[in-house]
Each structure stands twice: as C-alpha cells, then as structure tokens.
Motif scaffolding. Structure first.
Motif, PDB file in Angstrom:
ATOM      1  N   GLU A  93       0.809  -1.153  -0.042  1.00  0.00           N
ATOM      2  CA  GLU A  93       0.086  -0.008  -0.056  1.00  0.00           C
ATOM      3  C   GLU A  93       0.845   1.431   0.078  1.00  0.00           C
ATOM      4  O   GLU A  93       0.897   2.057   0.975  1.00  0.00           O
ATOM      5  CB  GLU A  93      -0.897   0.130   1.450  1.00  0.00           C
ATOM      6  N   ASN A  94       1.415   1.418  -1.076  1.00  0.00           N
ATOM      7  CA  ASN A  94       2.384   2.618  -1.227  1.00  0.00           C
ATOM      8  C   ASN A  94       1.590   3.726  -1.520  1.00  0.00           C
ATOM      9  O   ASN A  94       0.321   3.737  -2.050  1.00  0.00           O
ATOM     10  CB  ASN A  94       3.271   2.349  -2.351  1.00  0.00           C
ATOM     11  N   LEU A  95       2.069   5.284  -1.185  1.00  0.00           N
ATOM     12  CA  LEU A  95       1.548   6.270  -1.760  1.00  0.00           C
ATOM     13  C   LEU A  95       2.436   6.712  -2.626  1.00  0.00           C
ATOM     14  O   LEU A  95       3.533   7.062  -2.501  1.00  0.00           O
ATOM     15  CB  LEU A  95       1.343   7.343  -0.410  1.00  0.00           C
ATOM     16  N   LEU A  96       2.042   7.287  -3.634  1.00  0.00           N
ATOM     17  CA  LEU A  96       2.474   7.699  -4.868  1.00  0.00           C
ATOM     18  C   LEU A  96       3.314   8.961  -4.486  1.00  0.00           C
ATOM     19  O   LEU A  96       4.643   8.908  -4.928  1.00  0.00           O
ATOM     20  CB  LEU A  96       1.457   8.373  -5.992  1.00  0.00           C
ATOM     21  N   ASP A  97       2.922  10.234  -3.919  1.00  0.00           N
ATOM     22  CA  ASP A  97       4.015  11.189  -3.467  1.00  0.00           C
ATOM     23  C   ASP A  97       4.867  10.774  -2.489  1.00  0.00           C
ATOM     24  O   ASP A  97       5.925  11.223  -2.396  1.00  0.00           O
ATOM     25  CB  ASP A  97       3.114  12.170  -2.885  1.00  0.00           C
ATOM     26  N   ARG A  98       4.535   9.679  -1.514  1.00  0.00           N
ATOM     27  CA  ARG A  98       5.591   9.217  -0.474  1.00  0.00           C
ATOM     28  C   ARG A  98       6.824   8.478  -1.248  1.00  0.00           C
ATOM     29  O   ARG A  98       7.863   9.172  -0.772  1.00  0.00           O
ATOM     30  CB  ARG A  98       4.828   8.295   0.200  1.00  0.00           C
ATOM     31  N   LEU A  99       6.439   7.850  -2.256  1.00  0.00           N
ATOM     32  CA  LEU A  99       7.545   7.270  -3.052  1.00  0.00           C
ATOM     33  C   LEU A  99       8.531   8.454  -3.708  1.00  0.00           C
ATOM     34  O   LEU A  99       9.475   8.225  -3.797  1.00  0.00           O
ATOM     35  CB  LEU A  99       6.904   6.358  -4.231  1.00  0.00           C
ATOM     36  N   ALA A 100       7.749   9.250  -4.315  1.00  0.00           N
ATOM     37  CA  ALA A 100       8.508  10.452  -4.863  1.00  0.00           C
ATOM     38  C   ALA A 100       9.291  11.237  -4.184  1.00  0.00           C
ATOM     39  O   ALA A 100      10.467  11.637  -4.256  1.00  0.00           O
ATOM     40  CB  ALA A 100       7.527  11.328  -5.689  1.00  0.00           C
ATOM     41  N   HIS A 101       8.812  11.454  -2.877  1.00  0.00           N
ATOM     42  CA  HIS A 101       9.628  12.455  -1.930  1.00  0.00           C
ATOM     43  C   HIS A 101      10.792  11.417  -1.404  1.00  0.00           C
ATOM     44  O   HIS A 101      11.979  12.084  -0.991  1.00  0.00           O
ATOM     45  CB  HIS A 101       8.634  12.749  -0.585  1.00  0.00           C
TER      46      HIS A 101
END
Length: 477
Positions: free
Chosen positions: A330-338
C-alpha cells in the motif's frame, strides 16, 4: 508583500503546504471526523513548539482526566512526558462550560493564557462550544474573544472540531486558516488526505495532499506537481556522457547516456531490463554515486543476480552505492517520490536506476494525474543533475507487435531503449534497439543480444525477419 512571522509545525510536509508554517498570532480551525488525526496532529505541533522554546496551553472539553489521552500519545515518538505540567499544560474546561457557559470559558482561557505565558493555544472541542451557544452570533463572539486575546499576546490558536464546517459557518469567517483532515476509499484501502481550505493573507498549496500516521506521528506528502511544478530546468545542457555499463550499447548511443537525461528501458518480463540497470549501476564511483530504487528485489537478490551474470557491483556498505526497495504493497505515490528525491539529494546521486516505473503507477490513487506527476518528477531529477535510467514492463512477453509504453509518459523522457523477445526455430531470442534519443545521433539498427557469464553481450545486427516486425513505437526525435 510583508512576510509573516511563523512558527514551525514540526510536521513534515505541513510547513511546505502552508508556505512556511503557522502564522504567529493567527487562528486556525482543524476539522475532520473522529479518528481523522486532529488530536495527533495538534499534539505533535504542541510538543514541537515546546521543544523549540514555546509554551503551550492545551484546552479540552473532556469530563474525565487526561490520563487516557497521555497513554495514547505515549505511543508516539514526539510525546515527552517530562514536559507535562511545565511548558505544556492540559486543562479541562468541561465543568466551567457546563455550569457557567461560554463567557466563563473565555475568561478562564484569557487568565490561563496570560498566567502560563502561552505562545500556542489548542482548543479541542469547538463543536461542543458551538452546541452550547444559543445563536451563530454567540459562536462568532466566542471565537472572536478567544483569538482576539491570544493574538494580542502573540499566541497562535488552533481550534479542533469534528464537524465538517462549511465556508459560510460563523467559525470559518472568523479564523485566519482552515485545515481539513479526511479520508477516502481507494479500492479496498483507506487513504488519508489533508487540505488547506482557507489561508487568509498568506499563500498555501491548495488541493488534496496525502498523509499517514505512524510512530512518528503525522507525515504529509505534498503533491509533487504542486510543490515542484514551477522548477525551471537548467539553461545549460551538459554535453558529457555517462557509460551505461555496456560498451557496445554506449557506441550505439553515440558515446553513452547524456548526463542529466532520463532514459526508459521498455521490454517484457525477463528481457534484461534489470540486468541493463545493474550494468549502469556497476559504474558507480566516489564522484558518481549510484542509487537503485525498486519495487521487486532487495539488495541481497540484486547482488546474487549480478554475481550470476558476472557484473561487478560496488561493495556492500559502500558510501557511493545504495539500494532502496519499496515492496509492492500500500504505497503512496507522493511518498515514493519524496523518498526518492530525498535519497538523491542526501547522497548527491549521479546515477539513478528506477527499477519499475509501474510501481509508481500502481501506487497512484488518481491516475489521471500520472502524466503531470511523471513530468514533474523527471524535470526535478534533471534539475538535480541526475542521469536516470528507468524500466517499464510491456505486456507481451513474446509477440509480433511491439508498442512503446504509454505515449504520454514516453513524451516526458529523453531516450527510449526497446528490448524484445521472439521465437525462432524454437529458440527464444532477444534484441535491443534504440527508439529515441533527444538531441543526439544514434544507431537505429536492432541488434541481438545474449546473457553471458560476463553480463549482457550485444551481437550483430538483426536480420530482417517476419518474427521481428518493425517497431510501432514513435520515431526518434
């Protein structure tokens, strides 16, 4: 424009979307349904404020003691029991409001704020105060008197309420800012969101931003395209090249990958995308630090794969090589990018291999923003001077037709390398071809390649065959 004096919230991401933090002496409503995270967020702000020399008055409408609240807060890293009763005070005004009304509550808050020299006042229970008021005018009077007294002594106020107040509500019209916490169902999972609905006299990054709660407390991930969308590219484009780790492929590309470019390797599973990425990373050195950012394999498995192919990787624990694995969950798109951008910045990464751009796509809740997201991410990596290699898995494992990955995403990339698999005389064969290299000459021929004990080996030009159709992907530009 005159800059406001601000206090840091101590919540990663919140100060960014508030363009610097909470305004000193201003008043905010923090609203959201029960369980949305208001209490955690406000206490996290309070303890950070105390840690930076401030004094906090935390007012509740609890009829019972605060012990249970402290037990819950004790599970978070920001909670410090040693501060209780000193720089941060918890006061219940339940009996005062019940027996004497809102006027008495205002007098009590005025007295306690002054006595304790509070620089941050948190009032948890605005909905209860609203219920106690007879008219909207009484609500406005209560809010105005609390924030007026606080502002006079430079004290910032946070009103917490579980009601979803409308913009026309008397409370909204009185305060300087409104922060709303909410959640949404994305398939079978729940995703938390935060929105700054009002920011009087100050800029804020609008729209919905995802956040999560863990032992650290609240962590907010501002939308990438809203945060970095205005980052300008460097005017000067470097003419330097970086080896991709395979000399023959460097030659096909006219000398290697242009420094600061973004290259996509597209191909079906098992076609050699990760192998090519390992070759690229194997050239890491002190002045070219490298990062593997992937979703499918951890460092142990990657090293095993590299050894089996004879690809020499930097030693474990090397200062100039790191692996960051984010399993498909359950990843978050913006968490991955940050996370990616923070790693690149902190390690001053020069060589980056993103093993599976599809991992970002899978983490996306709103897929209609993917083009803008990828464009912003790639532009920011270019602005940081990173040479990026990324892989994208195509659907057909073996097939006569070959399509480039999503056309809109291809458009934000500089270079495209296509890997294909096909059968010939019951043998599985592979070929590699360069489909696109922006502002650079390259060899367009398709060439066969094999995996050897010394890694990926590129052979002769592929012969025209019905089994190797012409690519249907866009022509190079």
């Amino acid at each position: 424009m005159e800059e406001f004096s601000r206090i840091a919230s101590g919540i990663s991401g919140l100060d960014q979307i508030l363009e610097g933090g909470l305004i000193k002496g201003a008043s905010y409503i923090v609203q959201g349904r029960p369980g949305a995270g208001k209490t955690i967020l406000s206490n996290q702000v309070a303890f950070h404020h105390v840690a930076n020399g401030g004094r906090v008055l935390f007012v509740t409408l609890l009829s019972e003691s605060h012990d249970r609240l402290f037990q819950a807060l004790g599970t978070f890293d920001f909670f410090d029991a040693q501060q209780l009763g000193e720089d941060i005070s918890y006061v219940s005004v339940f009996q005062t409001m019940r027996q004497e009304g809102l006027d008495a509550v205002v007098k009590l808050l005025r007295h306690e704020t002054k006595r304790r020299q509070a620089t941050l006042l948190v009032f948890d229970g605005l909905l209860n105060a609203r219920d106690r008021a007879d008219t909207d005018f009484d609500v406005k009077t209560f809010v105005a008197e609390v924030q007026g007294q606080a502002a006079f002594v430079g004290c910032t106020v946070m009103f917490l309420t579980s009601a979803s107040l409308e913009e026309t509500s008397p409370e909204h019209t009185m305060v300087d800012g409104v922060i709303e916490l909410s959640d949404m169902l994305a398939g079978v999972r729940t995703v938390r969101q935060i929105q700054v609905r009002k920011s009087r006299g100050s800029r804020a990054i609008g729209g919905l931003h995802k956040f999560e709660i863990d032992r650290r407390g609240v962590t907010i991930y501002p939308r990438l395209e809203a945060l970095y969308g205005g980052v300008a590219l460097e005017d000067e484009i470097s003419s330097a090249r970086l080896s991709c780790g395979v000399d023959d492929l460097d030659a096909l590309m006219g000398g290697g990958l242009p420094q600061g470019s973004v290259t996509l390797i597209a191909g079906p599973t098992g076609s050699g995308k990760t192998t090519l990425g390992l070759h690229f990373l194997s050239r890491a050195r002190a002045d070219e630090p490298a990062l593997h950012f992937g979703f499918f394999e951890n460092e142990k498995r990657l090293r095993l794969k590299a050894r089996s192919l004879g690809i020499g990787m930097p030693a474990e624990g090397s200062d100039f090589f790191a692996v960051r694995s984010h399993p498909m969950a359950e990843n978050l798109l913006d968490r991955l990018a940050h996370d990616l951008i923070n790693e690149v910045r902190e390690r001053k990464i020069s060589r980056l291999f993103i093993d599976g751009l599809g991992g970002f796509e899978r983490a996306s809740v709103h897929r209609d923003r993917l083009n803008e997201f990828f464009a912003t991410l790639m532009n920011h990596l270019r602005a940081l001077g990173v040479t990026t290699l990324a892989s994208w898995e195509t659907r057909e494992i073996i097939g006569s037709n070959v399509y480039a990955p999503a056309g809109e995403i291809s458009a934000v990339l500089d270079n495209l390398i296509l890997l294909r698999q096909f059968e010939e005389n019951d043998d599985l064969l592979r070929s590699i071809s360069i489909q696109k290299m922006r502002e650079s000459a390259f060899d367009t021929a398709s060439r066969r390649f094999v995996f050897t004990s010394a890694g990926l080996h590129i052979g002769e030009r592929s012969k025209p065959s019905a089994a190797i159709p012409s690519p249907l992907s866009p022509a190079a530009d």
